[in-house]
Design an enzyme around this catalytic site. Sequence first.
Site, PDB file in Angstrom:
ATOM      1  N   ARG A  75     -39.846 -16.363  26.863  1.00 10.86           N
ATOM      2  CA  ARG A  75     -39.429 -17.767  26.766  1.00 10.86           C
ATOM      3  C   ARG A  75     -37.935 -17.798  26.451  1.00 10.86           C
ATOM      4  NH1 ARG A  75     -39.738 -21.958  21.941  1.00 10.86           N
ATOM      5  NH2 ARG A  75     -38.948 -23.723  23.123  1.00 10.86           N
ATOM      6  N   HIS A 120     -32.895 -26.783  24.844  1.00 11.01           N
ATOM      7  CA  HIS A 120     -33.004 -26.260  23.469  1.00 11.01           C
ATOM      8  C   HIS A 120     -31.684 -26.605  22.760  1.00 11.01           C
ATOM      9  CE1 HIS A 120     -35.418 -23.137  21.002  1.00 11.01           C
ATOM     10  NE2 HIS A 120     -34.499 -23.611  20.192  1.00 11.01           N
ATOM     11  N   GLU A 165     -38.662 -28.988  20.210  1.00 13.72           N
ATOM     12  CA  GLU A 165     -38.627 -29.587  18.874  1.00 13.72           C
ATOM     13  C   GLU A 165     -37.770 -30.842  18.768  1.00 13.72           C
ATOM     14  OE1 GLU A 165     -37.493 -26.636  16.009  1.00 13.72           O
ATOM     15  OE2 GLU A 165     -39.391 -25.605  16.148  1.00 13.72           O
ATOM     16  N   ASN A 307     -44.762 -24.879  17.908  1.00  9.05           N
ATOM     17  CA  ASN A 307     -43.925 -23.999  17.076  1.00  9.05           C
ATOM     18  C   ASN A 307     -44.395 -24.153  15.643  1.00  9.05           C
ATOM     19  OD1 ASN A 307     -42.404 -23.403  19.313  1.00  9.05           O
ATOM     20  ND2 ASN A 307     -40.502 -24.318  18.574  1.00  9.05           N
ATOM     21  N   TYR A 309     -43.849 -22.404  11.527  1.00  4.73           N
ATOM     22  CA  TYR A 309     -43.269 -21.426  10.608  1.00  4.73           C
ATOM     23  C   TYR A 309     -43.908 -21.457   9.221  1.00  4.73           C
ATOM     24  CZ  TYR A 309     -39.766 -20.426  14.120  1.00  4.73           C
ATOM     25  OH  TYR A 309     -39.156 -20.016  15.278  1.00  4.73           O
ATOM     26  N   GLU A 377     -43.433 -20.554  19.402  1.00  5.04           N
ATOM     27  CA  GLU A 377     -42.592 -19.904  18.385  1.00  5.04           C
ATOM     28  C   GLU A 377     -43.376 -19.707  17.104  1.00  5.04           C
ATOM     29  OE1 GLU A 377     -38.787 -21.668  17.240  1.00  5.04           O
ATOM     30  OE2 GLU A 377     -38.395 -22.106  19.351  1.00  5.04           O
TER      31      GLU A 377
HETATM   32  C1  BGC Z   1     -35.985 -23.354  16.610  1.00  4.25           C
HETATM   33  C2  BGC Z   1     -35.182 -22.083  16.793  1.00  4.25           C
HETATM   34  C3  BGC Z   1     -34.780 -21.542  15.445  1.00  4.25           C
HETATM   35  C4  BGC Z   1     -36.048 -21.193  14.691  1.00  4.25           C
HETATM   36  C5  BGC Z   1     -35.870 -20.500  13.358  1.00  4.25           C
HETATM   37  C6  BGC Z   1     -36.950 -23.323  15.470  1.00  4.25           C
HETATM   38  O1  BGC Z   1     -36.848 -24.510  14.767  1.00  4.25           O
HETATM   39  O2  BGC Z   1     -36.599 -23.730  17.813  1.00  4.25           O
HETATM   40  O3  BGC Z   1     -34.082 -22.364  17.615  1.00  4.25           O
HETATM   41  O4  BGC Z   1     -33.901 -20.462  15.538  1.00  4.25           O
HETATM   42  O5  BGC Z   1     -36.780 -22.362  14.473  1.00  4.25           O
HETATM   43  O6  BGC Z   1     -35.336 -21.334  12.392  1.00  4.25           O
END
Ligand code: BGC
Length: 480
Positions: A75, A120, A165, A307, A309, A377
Amino acid sequence: MRKLPDGLQVGVATAAFQIEGGWNASDKSPSIWDTYSHIPGKIKDGTDGNDTCKSYEYYLRDIKMLKFLGVSFYRFSISWPRVLPSGFSNKISEDGIGYYSRFVDELLANGIEPVVTMYHWDLPQSLQDLGGWANPLIADWFEDYARVLYKTLGDRVKTWITLNEPKQFLIHGYGMNRFAPDIVSPGIGDYMAVKNALLAHARAWHLYDKEYREKQKGTIGITIATDFREGASDSPADIEAGNIAMDFEVGFYSHPIFSSTGGFPERMIKRIGDKSAEQGFPRSRLPELSQKEIEFIKGTSDFYGFNHYSTKFYTMDKYKNGTFPVPSYEDDMGVVGDYGNYELAPIIHTTKIPKGIRKALNWVKDKYNNPQVLITENGYGNFGGVDDFDRIDYYSDYIDAILDAIEVDGCNVKTFTAWSLMDNFEWDSGLTPKFGLFAVDFEDEKRTRKARLSALWYKNLIADRTLGSADETEFEEILF
Ligand code: BGC
């Protein structure tokens, strides 16, 4: 030793501005991130995106790294001002489009599927000068740009992601002075931009659907930051705080596209409407979507680009009037969240809370009738080192939770994508945070890359389709 289910494809991701460099190569014009990163004081470590990983120059090396990992797809994103230097589609840069065309050919020749993000965050500065995402005409401009991409690359690219995002580039870019273009219009400009971006996304989807899908046979969707938000306790007030946060942070973008009714989440319409009235605005600061617009946006994504985290825990109690500007997105949301009792990661927004990804996947499944999900992601940030046991630990636990979501809960997840292939330009934080499976030596003219332990672990994961342990991964020095 858990096996990956058949049919789950594994890849890695990057984005143009974060890795390419070549910021003024050939006829490329500046993007809003070029402009922003050139303003002293904007990027925390004082770096800029002029060269970053030099992928524009050494792109064949990136393909060798992908091949080494054994990923089935890559990607990456396309830089709009590299392809259309004026921002408009009157003139296509031969060098710009040629670069991406060669890149796609080379990926395919190596058996790697391109998964292409159209946007992006690096808008042509020329379009920003005309208002950028706050100008409703952005929907025309984005559709024109999309057409250029379908025409030139659509014979070979079969997975398109329109926007990456929206929250991050719109709320941070138009409401808070954190991201380019640094328009500080909290609770007004940011909401205008969200409406326009949703319409622009839908225009690109409809264009593909009507004119290209039959011939090119690809899929197209949007990627939404779907970090989980939940109540800090089981009290009804906290549970509602979690729901409000989820609607503001995720539902704002997902509800109009994926829900059966379409439109913005009810909680947002009500809260922003009420606050606007209290504040003396003659109408809600949240622009209305007409019934026609609601219908036009609804259903415009072939998959849910996901995405993720981390997770935050919300409460109403801690919210105090005056904490945030009035009006603003945060004040409208009116709840505050943190990472609870979890051990904070060096890059705090990647704090490891694996059960949150399972909950977020289930939230998508339950709310939107179990759509196909591409995890576009997931990843972990720290400050470097090649023995990145912490990163492997994060990935292991998250993938384990994803497998629970698939195998136990029946979530329809088709891909897993690690962020990121290599260290790169982490937006307002510059080159200091490290997210790469490969470490990049930014002091070195050639930007030599070194495989981290996590790269070797990920390679084994892909080859054996088994979630192995970090201790059994043998470190070798591998340079590209
Ligand atoms: C984004 C990336 C970023 C990653 C880590 C995401 O919000 O798509 O561009 O580097 O998080 O923070």
